[in-house]
Write a protein that holds these residues in place. Structure first.
Motif, short mmCIF file in Angstrom:
data_model
loop_
_atom_site.label_atom_id
_atom_site.label_comp_id
_atom_site.label_asym_id
_atom_site.label_seq_id
_atom_site.Cartn_x
_atom_site.Cartn_y
_atom_site.Cartn_z
N LEU A 128 0.82 -1.21 0.00
CA LEU A 128 0.00 0.00 0.00
C LEU A 128 0.86 1.26 0.00
N GLY A 129 2.02 1.21 0.67
CA GLY A 129 2.91 2.37 0.64
C GLY A 129 3.46 2.65 -0.74
N GLU A 130 3.84 1.60 -1.47
CA GLU A 130 4.34 1.81 -2.84
C GLU A 130 3.24 2.37 -3.74
N VAL A 131 2.02 1.88 -3.58
CA VAL A 131 0.93 2.38 -4.41
C VAL A 131 0.66 3.85 -4.10
N ARG A 132 0.66 4.21 -2.84
CA ARG A 132 0.42 5.61 -2.49
C ARG A 132 1.54 6.51 -3.00
N ALA A 133 2.80 6.02 -2.95
CA ALA A 133 3.91 6.83 -3.44
C ALA A 133 3.81 7.07 -4.93
N LEU A 134 3.46 6.03 -5.69
CA LEU A 134 3.32 6.21 -7.14
C LEU A 134 2.14 7.12 -7.46
N ALA A 135 1.02 6.95 -6.78
CA ALA A 135 -0.14 7.79 -7.05
C ALA A 135 0.12 9.24 -6.68
N ALA A 136 0.84 9.47 -5.58
CA ALA A 136 1.13 10.84 -5.17
C ALA A 136 2.07 11.53 -6.14
N SER A 137 2.95 10.78 -6.80
CA SER A 137 3.88 11.40 -7.75
C SER A 137 3.23 11.73 -9.08
N GLY A 138 2.00 11.26 -9.32
CA GLY A 138 1.31 11.56 -10.57
C GLY A 138 1.33 10.44 -11.57
N VAL A 139 1.85 9.26 -11.21
CA VAL A 139 1.89 8.12 -12.13
C VAL A 139 0.47 7.56 -12.27
N HIS A 140 0.12 7.18 -13.49
CA HIS A 140 -1.18 6.57 -13.75
C HIS A 140 -1.09 5.08 -13.44
N LEU A 141 -1.93 4.62 -12.53
CA LEU A 141 -1.90 3.23 -12.07
C LEU A 141 -3.13 2.49 -12.56
N MET A 142 -2.94 1.21 -12.80
CA MET A 142 -4.04 0.35 -13.22
C MET A 142 -3.75 -1.08 -12.79
#
Length: 970
Positions: free
Chosen positions: A245-259
């Protein structure tokens, strides 16, 4: 002053003095250079004073040469033709310098003026200006990082992911990275262009460490806003979930598009950890369970198994009350209103994710703007405080208004009572639009009404359907002053929409119509309000180019809206035009109802479910509805869902073949039953189709029943015409397939085919439902006798929408259904197979050797009314200008003459008046063009639309053999 004489004044400069400055030239003394002195250009000093362009050009070339000393910064790549440019390309434009391949097409286009004809007659092009192309390479715009789980349960998904990566790796503007992980991470990006070697490198097996794979993917990110990270996994994380969950939040906070893509088995069924997926959605990674197979079953299974990670309205935004949308648009400034339509179209494509607290939905509109929607108990946003934006301009911001404008319009009846489980206002199934949606779908057309709440406030799930038409006796009432004012405001808004047309009827005009609709509801103009909501839904569907949109449905909704608002402005008005509230219930005592059939329901607002039709022993009709948000998957699964009437231990599949004994029932004015706390229900035995009131239904001639269903006039409420028409029963002989329908004739007592050709079309054409497949089975067995229960299509010639079929009693060539089906098959749920039909069969009169059959004459299509229909629909689709231009581009007198020759004299006069009114433009005292009156144009259009509806209805009645006594449509 001292004495002495003044000498003569000299105009020239004093001897030995400085030379005066000339106007326009700087006072700069020419500096002579010494031999060997360097100039600022970097060349020899003795080249500057020498005249001539040849020496200046030579000095410039030496100054730009590599290594030449200079006080200025040289342009990058100016001296080296092979040096890379800042954008990564050598030279993206063709050039005439030899250095690459000859660009033959551009060379020919550039030298077309230099041609010469040879002696033998041939013409050649002289390439005086050849164009050469140099090699160039474009940098990748987006970076795709595929993070694929290769644990033991991921074999099927690994193969599909590798092939997808190979395809995406060939896109020039897409930089694809392929990461395979179990407990370790392997970067296989160098093999992504070779699918075979990539599949051989992937070693399936081991544990699952998604956090490590995402950490490696984060190291590949250079431009977060242009990076897409796709995780294909079953989300069975074998390590502490906090790291993931920490990695997902870090990527989302940086502006990366996740799927996140859920794992699939060999059959395309999703298999993944739903709790972990829900936590990932809350952290910022949307998760989807989508099958790579193009089959409808795979996608439907994926939709059914997907976790509830978005708002509960078919994975879309929740519905919003009309007054909330109108208030948000009115709060915008004029500058923001001009940008509203583009913003609505943009935000409608954004993903809707669950809020962090799990109480609502969020839409991220940008880096600093996130709109949060918190629906109320009924599942709809009913208050302005339930829509919040995080930007600085909120609540008068563009983000909030655009997101609310992209949400579906809520059913005001459900909003007022907090009922989110009953049949919505736009849920109907009497007629079918292309793509499997009912006419209630954007805009809603004719269909079953929404159920009301019980007397004690509990949601109602039973609606009534009458088998006989409502009495046509008009009841004149005097409208109140508030109703007259509300009708005038609604009429003005509708006229503005009609004059603008679909392309110009954007969010601002829709908000004006919604505001007027809310005022009409407060003034008890229920029918006008419902028509306005159908118009708004139709405009949104047309502007979004939905596959299920029908322009005819939008025309019908706008026609009904203008009819009710124009009629309400007089001293007296028919009570049917005002409409009535659908929530008044009274005690109904005890009822014994028997199941007849069940049918699926789909709406454009994301609702899906089932409606089970019931009948009492004295011939009264009712229907139990279970319609909730969910779409096609919900409609398919609701066929076996429990019935929520008095806590009876029975589902819809069993109820359609049995019955209920209801005590303490609550009944509305139009016969709908409530499901309050005091209602009790127990299962009872069913009723056969060949006995009781159903036997009388099938004994009635089809032409007589169809004429009765089509007897409603223009004042009939479109929301109640489904009850007025009701269901019809008949025995038919199948002739075969013709175009997009199945043809049949009514079977007589001796089994012979009589009467006109009847067209059988699917009630819902969605591929996830069984209607289309069952009709194909019937078409493949010509000559079979079937007992059909369905609805009459009022807009097509001799067309029936079958809901259920059964065997004809006493016939040999008829259906042979299983015993547990109890003599009936619901075409929306049960699947007909070859063993359900009699073997063999001879030729059927009126059919071709291949089993095809002609549809028969269609006076509705062959009549010249198509000219009127085209003009009416063109006026709605293109607006007032389109109607006026139609007269300029063609010959209106010729079209009117064609109508008069065929007897449609009134239609010819009305269409000529409409075209003239559309082209009418007055001038003021200064000669300037005035704005035309939209209400006068709307009145002319309404007259044409009403006449067209009445004329087409008479033609449809004639196709059923019931038009002998019909009035002249002209």
């Amino acid at each position: 002053m001292g004495g002495g004489t003044r000498g003569p004044v000299r105009c020239g400069r004093p001897r030995g003095g400085p030379r005066p400055r000339r106007r326009g030239r700087p006072h700069r003394r020419a500096r002579r250079t010494r031999p060997g002195r360097r100039t600022p250009l970097g060349g020899a000093a003795d080249l500057r004073p020498q005249p001539g362009r040849r020496h200046a050009r030579a000095a410039t070339r030496r100054a730009a040469a590599p290594g030449a000393p200079s006080g200025r910064r040289a342009r990058p790549g100016a001296g080296d033709p092979d040096a890379p440019r800042p954008d990564g390309a050598r030279d993206p434009r063709p050039t005439r310098r030899p250095g690459g391949r000859l660009d033959l097409p551009r060379t020919l286009r550039a030298n077309l003026a230099h041609t010469r004809r040879l002696d033998d007659g041939r013409t050649v092009v002289i390439p005086e200006q050849p164009v050469f192309g140099t090699r160039s390479r474009r940098e990748a715009d987006w970076r795709l990082v595929l993070v694929v789980d290769v644990s033991g349960s991921m074999e099927a998904s690994v193969i599909w992911s590798a092939l997808t990566a190979a395809v995406l790796g060939g896109v020039p503007t897409l930089s694809t990275h392929f990461l395979a992980f179990s407990t370790q991470v392997a970067d296989l990006t160098d093999r992504v262009d070779d699918p075979l070697s990539l599949l051989l490198e992937v070693r399936v097996g081991g544990g699952t460490h998604i956090a490590a794979a995402l950490a490696h993917a984060r190291s590949l990110v250079s431009v977060p806003s242009r990076t897409l990270v796709v995780v294909v996994s079953d989300f069975e994380e074998g390590y502490p979930l906090g790291g993931l969950l920490g990695e997902v939040r870090a990527l989302a906070a940086s502006g990366v598009h996740l799927m996140g893509c859920a794992a699939l088995d060999d059959t395309g069924t999703p298999r993944y950890s739903v709790p972990v997926a829900q936590q990932l959605v809350a952290a910022g990674m949307p998760v989807a369970a989508l099958s790579p197979s193009p089959s409808p079953a795979g996608s439907a299974t994926a939709s059914a198994e997907k976790p509830d990670d978005t708002c509960p309205h078919d994975h879309s935004a929740p519905p919003v009350a009309p007054e909330v949308v109108a208030a948000a648009v009115e709060a915008l400034t004029s500058r923001l209103r001009k940008k509203l339509d583009a913003a609505v179209e943009q935000y409608a494509a954004l993903p809707v994710t669950a809020a962090a607290d799990g109480t609502g939905c969020t839409v991220r509109c940008g880096e600093d703007a996130e709109v949060t929607l918190t629906p109320g108990p009924g599942g709809a946003v009913t208050d302005a405080a339930q829509a919040v934006c995080s930007c600085l301009l909120a609540p008068r911001c563009l983000h909030r208004a655009a997101v609310l404008g992209a949400c579906p319009i809520a059913d005001t009846d459900a909003v007022a009572h907090g009922d989110g489980d009953g049949l919505p206002e736009d849920a109907g199934s009497s007629d079918t639009a292309p793509g499997g949606l009912t006419p209630a779908d954007g805009p809603p057309g004719e269909g079953d009404p929404a159920p009301g709440a019980a007397a004690d406030g509990a949601p109602a799930t039973v609606t009534r359907t009458a088998t006989t038409p409502v009495a046509a006796t008009p009841t004149a009432v005097t409208p109140t002053a508030a109703q007259v004012l509300a009708a005038a405001a609604l009429r003005s808004a509708a006229a503005a929409v009609l004059a603008a047309g679909v392309p110009a009827a954007g969010a601002v005009l829709q908000a004006d119509l919604l505001r007027a609709a809310h005022t009409a509801r407060l003034a008890d103009l229920h029918r006008a309000e419902a028509a306005a909501l159908r118009v708004v839904r139709g405009l949104r569907s047309a502007r979004a180019r939905h596959a299920g949109h029908r322009l005819a449905d939008l025309v019908a909704a706008l026609r009904d809206l203008l009819l009710t608002t124009f009629a309400t402005g007089g001293d007296e008005v028919d009570a049917a035009l005002l409409g009535g509230a659908r929530r008044a219930y009274r005690p109904g005592g005890s009822l014994r109802v028997h199941g007849v059939c069940r049918e699926p329901v789909l709406t454009a607002t994301g609702y899906g479910g089932v409606v089970t039709h019931l009948v009492t022993e004295d011939g009264r009709w009712f229907s139990v509805a279970d319609v909730k948000p969910g779409g096609p998957a919900r409609a398919r699964g609701a066929g076996t869902a429990p019935v929520a009437v008095g806590s009876a231990p029975i589902d819809h599949a069993r109820l359609s073949r049995s019955g209920l004994l209801v005590s303490g029932a609550t009944v509305s004015a139009d016969g709908r039953l409530g499901a309050g706390r005091g209602v009790r229900a127990n299962p009872v035995a069913g009723l056969d189709w060949s006995s009781g009131p159903l036997a009388r239904l099938f004994a009635r001639p089809l032409a007589e029943a169809a004429a009765e269903r089509l007897a409603d006039g223009p004042l009939a409420d479109p929301e109640h015409t489904g009850r007025v028409r009701g269901l019809v029963g008949c025995d038919l002989m199948v002739l075969g397939a013709a175009a997009d329908c199945v043809t049949a004739r009514e079977a007589g007592p001796d089994g012979s085919a009589t009467g006109p050709v009847i067209r059988l079309r699917a009630a819902l054409g969605h591929p996830d439902l069984a209607h289309t497949g069952n009709l194909a089975q019937l078409a493949a067995h010509p000559g079979v006798l079937v007992r059909v229960l369905g609805r009459v299509d009022p807009d097509r010639a001799a067309t029936l929408r079958p809901l259920a079929v059964g065997p004809v009693p006493g016939a040999e060539r008829t259906l042979r259904l299983p015993a547990d089906w109890q003599g009936r098959a619901d075409l929306g749920y049960d699947r007909l197979r070859g063993e359900h039909f009699p073997p063999g069969g001879g030729p059927v009169p009126g059919t071709a050797p291949d089993g095809s059959a002609a549809e028969g004459p269609d006076p509705l299509t062959d009549s010249p009314l198509w000219r009127v229909r085209t003009l009416v629909e063109l006026a709605v689709a293109g607006g007032r200008r389109a109607a006026a231009e139609s007269a300029r581009s063609g010959d209106p007198r010729a079209a009117a003459a064609a109508l008069r020759r065929t007897g449609f004299r009134t239609a010819a006069e009305l269409t000529s008046a409409l075209v003239a009114e559309a082209d009418r433009r007055g001038r003021d005292a200064f000669g300037r063009l005035d704005d035309p009156d939209p209400e006068a144009y709307a009145a002319s259009w309404l007259a044409v639309a009403l006449h067209l509806t009445a004329a087409e209805r008479e033609l449809v009645r004639a196709t059923w053999g019931a038009g002998a006594g019909a009035a002249d449509p002209s």
